[in-house]
Design an enzyme around this catalytic site. Structure first.
Site, mmCIF file in Angstrom:
data_model
loop_
_atom_site.group_PDB
_atom_site.id
_atom_site.type_symbol
_atom_site.label_atom_id
_atom_site.label_comp_id
_atom_site.label_asym_id
_atom_site.label_seq_id
_atom_site.Cartn_x
_atom_site.Cartn_y
_atom_site.Cartn_z
ATOM 1 N N GLY A 89 91.701 -104.528 -23.696
ATOM 2 C CA GLY A 89 90.457 -104.380 -24.449
ATOM 3 C C GLY A 89 90.722 -104.245 -25.941
ATOM 4 O O GLY A 89 90.004 -104.816 -26.777
ATOM 5 N N GLU A 90 91.755 -103.466 -26.297
ATOM 6 C CA GLU A 90 92.145 -103.352 -27.702
ATOM 7 C C GLU A 90 92.520 -104.713 -28.271
ATOM 8 O O GLU A 90 92.141 -105.062 -29.392
ATOM 9 C CB GLU A 90 93.336 -102.400 -27.844
ATOM 10 C CG GLU A 90 93.005 -100.940 -27.677
ATOM 11 C CD GLU A 90 94.226 -100.053 -27.835
ATOM 12 O OE1 GLU A 90 94.043 -98.832 -27.937
ATOM 13 O OE2 GLU A 90 95.365 -100.582 -27.845
ATOM 14 N N LEU A 91 93.287 -105.478 -27.494
ATOM 15 C CA LEU A 91 93.737 -106.785 -27.963
ATOM 16 C C LEU A 91 92.559 -107.711 -28.240
ATOM 17 O O LEU A 91 92.547 -108.428 -29.251
ATOM 18 C CB LEU A 91 94.675 -107.413 -26.928
ATOM 19 C CG LEU A 91 95.268 -108.771 -27.308
ATOM 20 C CD1 LEU A 91 96.096 -108.667 -28.582
ATOM 21 C CD2 LEU A 91 96.124 -109.322 -26.164
#
Length: 295
Positions: free
Chosen positions: A85-87
């Site tokens: 999700g961060e990516l």
């Protein structure tokens, strides 16, 4: 504008790291933090944030405000929905803004990240169990994209300290380039991507004036500035705060823009400029606020 960090917790963090904690937190990540700290670069710390299945608003905000994102791609990075999700958010910001993304392939081959094979691929396939095909494809596209960004591969380095030194030097260089671009944009008041003779003449006139008055009117700030820093800060600040009262209003900014470009900006545009720096919400930019958010 200088992009170097200060100690104020209200300021945006320069570097946002994305990583799988158990793989790297006590090793390469801690060493990277130390190298960055030594060079005056702040790295976002997520120790107080509870992790779940989706990244929260605090992390989204930290990614959005970052100047650089370091993506530490370890064997188990793709085992975390949180990391993936961060990516996605990091690459979204890379497209929408000027976020610099630097991948570090930590004991994993870039090709394994790119096509999700090897131990990295095994971890990713397990994460994909039970998710929709649409979500899976979004992650695959993100992993392929980040693997195609030039970064560092730990397996080709025999000295990890030297690798981290190179990465930190590269980050500093990128931040300096961004600083130069910000300086250009400050002088390119009408944002037409070139500086007119009038804009340049005004900037040079202000530089001459500021050289003479840089030590006049020491406005309050709890940030310790060296002589060159103070001179640089005043080069930017004093032309806007023309009457040297120690704060900038929307009217001051409108006057400044008109002076250098003969363009009258709207009240809304001026107010938005003030909001970018007005930490205490009093409707104006104090010298202290200006220093802390541009240093």
């Amino acid at each position: 504008m200088s992009l170097m960090a200060t100690s104020s917790s209200s300021l945006p963090h320069v570097v946002f790291p994305s990583f799988h904690g158990p793989d790297v937190r006590s090793g390469i990540l801690s060493h990277l933090r130390n190298v960055f700290a030594r060079k005056g670069i702040t790295m976002f710390n997520d120790n107080d944030i509870e992790r779940g299945h989706t990244i929260g608003s605090k992390l989204v905000e930290a990614i959005t405000k970052a100047e650089v994102s370091i993506v530490l791609l370890s064997k188990n990075y793709a085992s975390s929905i949180w990391c993936l999700g961060e990516l996605l958010e990091i690459l979204k910001c890379k497209e929408a803004s000027e976020l610099i993304v630097i991948p570090i392939f930590y004991d994993v081959d870039p090709s394994d990240v790119r096509i999700q094979t090897g131990d990295f691929g095994i971890a990713f396939k397990k994460t994909c169990e039970g998710v929709t095909e649409k979500q899976k494809q979004r992650w695959i596209q993100a992993l392929t994209r980040v693997a195609n960004i030039a970064g560092e591969h730990s397996r080709i380095w025999t000295d990890e300290a030297a690798m981290l030194e190179k990465i930190s030097s590269h980050v500093l260089k990128q931040l300096k380039v961004k600083k130069l671009w910000e300086e250009f944009r400050i002088r390119d008041v009408d944002q037409n991507h070139y500086i007119t003779v009038q804009e340049l003449h005004y900037a040079m006139t202000q530089l001459d004036i500021i050289e003479k008055v840089v030590m006049i009117g020491n406005f309050p700030t709890d940030v310790t500035l060296e002589w060159e820093e103070k001179k640089e800060m005043n080069h930017t600040y004093r032309p806007i705060d023309a009457d040297q009262k120690g704060y900038i209003t929307a009217a001051d900014y409108q006057k400044y823009v008109f002076t250098v470009s003969e363009r009258m900006i709207t009240d809304e545009e001026a107010a938005n400029f003030i909001k970018n720096f007005d930490v205490d919400g009093d409707g104006r930019i104090s010298y202290d606020e200006f220093v802390k958010l541009t240093r």
